[in-house]
Write a protein that holds these residues in place. Sequence first.
Motif, PDB file in Angstrom:
ATOM      1  N   ALA A   1       0.660  -1.172   0.087  1.00  0.00           N
ATOM      2  CA  ALA A   1      -0.132  -0.049   0.139  1.00  0.00           C
ATOM      3  C   ALA A   1       0.993   1.230  -0.144  1.00  0.00           C
ATOM      4  O   ALA A   1       0.779   2.407  -0.697  1.00  0.00           O
ATOM      5  CB  ALA A   1      -1.000  -0.082   1.151  1.00  0.00           C
ATOM      6  N   SER A   2       1.827   1.088   0.702  1.00  0.00           N
ATOM      7  CA  SER A   2       3.086   2.211   0.837  1.00  0.00           C
ATOM      8  C   SER A   2       3.624   2.607  -0.538  1.00  0.00           C
ATOM      9  O   SER A   2       3.522   3.749  -1.000  1.00  0.00           O
ATOM     10  CB  SER A   2       4.041   2.235   1.825  1.00  0.00           C
ATOM     11  N   VAL A   3       3.870   1.451  -1.263  1.00  0.00           N
ATOM     12  CA  VAL A   3       4.502   1.731  -2.542  1.00  0.00           C
ATOM     13  C   VAL A   3       3.310   2.321  -3.508  1.00  0.00           C
ATOM     14  O   VAL A   3       3.797   3.238  -4.289  1.00  0.00           O
ATOM     15  CB  VAL A   3       4.820   0.318  -3.086  1.00  0.00           C
ATOM     16  N   TYR A   4       2.178   1.748  -3.526  1.00  0.00           N
ATOM     17  CA  TYR A   4       1.212   2.331  -4.266  1.00  0.00           C
ATOM     18  C   TYR A   4       0.843   3.552  -4.130  1.00  0.00           C
ATOM     19  O   TYR A   4       0.763   4.558  -5.133  1.00  0.00           O
ATOM     20  CB  TYR A   4      -0.032   1.285  -4.252  1.00  0.00           C
ATOM     21  N   ASP A   5       0.739   4.239  -2.937  1.00  0.00           N
ATOM     22  CA  ASP A   5       0.465   5.562  -2.615  1.00  0.00           C
ATOM     23  C   ASP A   5       1.722   6.426  -3.035  1.00  0.00           C
ATOM     24  O   ASP A   5       1.345   7.489  -3.590  1.00  0.00           O
ATOM     25  CB  ASP A   5       0.417   5.569  -1.278  1.00  0.00           C
ATOM     26  N   ARG A   6       2.979   5.699  -3.077  1.00  0.00           N
ATOM     27  CA  ARG A   6       4.027   6.799  -3.676  1.00  0.00           C
ATOM     28  C   ARG A   6       4.042   6.838  -5.105  1.00  0.00           C
ATOM     29  O   ARG A   6       4.150   7.843  -5.486  1.00  0.00           O
ATOM     30  CB  ARG A   6       5.276   6.280  -2.898  1.00  0.00           C
ATOM     31  N   LEU A   7       3.662   5.716  -5.853  1.00  0.00           N
ATOM     32  CA  LEU A   7       3.400   5.770  -7.270  1.00  0.00           C
ATOM     33  C   LEU A   7       2.369   6.908  -7.682  1.00  0.00           C
ATOM     34  O   LEU A   7       2.695   7.594  -8.559  1.00  0.00           O
ATOM     35  CB  LEU A   7       3.230   4.551  -7.775  1.00  0.00           C
TER      36      LEU A   7
ATOM     37  N   LEU B   1       3.647  10.387  -7.158  1.00  0.00           N
ATOM     38  CA  LEU B   1       4.563  10.665  -8.035  1.00  0.00           C
ATOM     39  C   LEU B   1       4.125  10.708  -9.552  1.00  0.00           C
ATOM     40  O   LEU B   1       4.646  11.296 -10.291  1.00  0.00           O
ATOM     41  CB  LEU B   1       6.011   9.726  -7.869  1.00  0.00           C
ATOM     42  N   GLY B   2       3.050  10.433  -9.831  1.00  0.00           N
ATOM     43  CA  GLY B   2       2.411  10.308 -11.142  1.00  0.00           C
ATOM     44  C   GLY B   2       3.167   9.061 -11.823  1.00  0.00           C
ATOM     45  O   GLY B   2       2.756   9.392 -13.120  1.00  0.00           O
ATOM     46  N   ILE B   3       3.335   8.247 -11.151  1.00  0.00           N
ATOM     47  CA  ILE B   3       3.889   7.065 -11.965  1.00  0.00           C
ATOM     48  C   ILE B   3       2.579   6.088 -12.407  1.00  0.00           C
ATOM     49  O   ILE B   3       2.029   5.601 -11.495  1.00  0.00           O
ATOM     50  CB  ILE B   3       5.004   6.253 -11.441  1.00  0.00           C
ATOM     51  N   GLN B   4       2.714   5.678 -13.722  1.00  0.00           N
ATOM     52  CA  GLN B   4       1.611   4.736 -14.000  1.00  0.00           C
ATOM     53  C   GLN B   4       1.701   3.319 -13.680  1.00  0.00           C
ATOM     54  O   GLN B   4       2.812   2.903 -13.807  1.00  0.00           O
ATOM     55  CB  GLN B   4       1.558   4.873 -15.591  1.00  0.00           C
ATOM     56  N   THR B   5       0.672   3.047 -13.021  1.00  0.00           N
ATOM     57  CA  THR B   5       0.647   1.588 -12.490  1.00  0.00           C
ATOM     58  C   THR B   5       0.126   0.717 -13.531  1.00  0.00           C
ATOM     59  O   THR B   5      -0.499   1.100 -14.446  1.00  0.00           O
ATOM     60  CB  THR B   5      -0.109   1.336 -11.203  1.00  0.00           C
ATOM     61  N   GLN B   6       0.637  -0.568 -13.580  1.00  0.00           N
ATOM     62  CA  GLN B   6      -0.011  -1.681 -14.441  1.00  0.00           C
ATOM     63  C   GLN B   6      -0.891  -2.525 -13.874  1.00  0.00           C
ATOM     64  O   GLN B   6      -0.389  -3.540 -13.266  1.00  0.00           O
ATOM     65  CB  GLN B   6       1.362  -2.359 -15.028  1.00  0.00           C
TER      66      GLN B   6
END
Length: 229
Positions: free
Chosen positions: A7-13, A16-21
């Motif tokens: 959850a912490s990694v996803y929140d940071r993404l 930062l505006g990094i697109q998830t897959q």
Amino acid sequence: MLGLAKASVYDRLLRLGIQTQRGLKLRANNQRSDVRVPERSERLAELFGILLGDGHISHFQVMVTLGTKEFAYAQYVQALLRDIFGGIPKISTSSRGYQTVYLGSTATVRWLKENGFVHNKVAAQVDVPKWVFEKREYMSSFIRGFFDTDGSVYRLRFGAQISITNNSEPLLISLQTMLRALGYAASESSAHRIYLTKRDVVQRFFKEIRPANQKHQRRFRDIADAPVV
């Protein structure tokens, strides 16, 4: 590798505006079958009042944080969340004794965002949903939920007073409008507060709005039983 929660990694993404897959995530397309989209109702109006008072949303959860002596009311909010959205809302207690009622559901969070909820209510200067003004019952229920979380009642030398506090000016103006529509002489907004004054007005408020938070009920009984100065 970093020892961080997913959850912490996803929140940071997201920040930062990094697109998830999402498609690469195991069981990414699974949807919870125990949560539902609610219809407009008095219960939903009350929950909206609670959420706009002491509620907040994350990317995954809807939460209501309450005081150290409000466990009975936390159980009330837990039942309200379950009745409206389904799922299994839970209650956690912090090391300082604060109660947090929460429901983990991205579908619920997404629906709340579609209906005007944001992560930072003060910065966005949130307001009451327009549909709440459609019925007196909706307005009364919304006021109940909001007062239970962001309100207080106390005795004055010559009577009693209800105070409702919030840092969103549009929200306070809407509360003032609803109170006046219901026949309460609400004050103008001052220092992020509006007031109802006089003992008989406070008595009528508790009779008609019927706050559910027991701490307010106890305080009201203390005021009602006190002799008039």
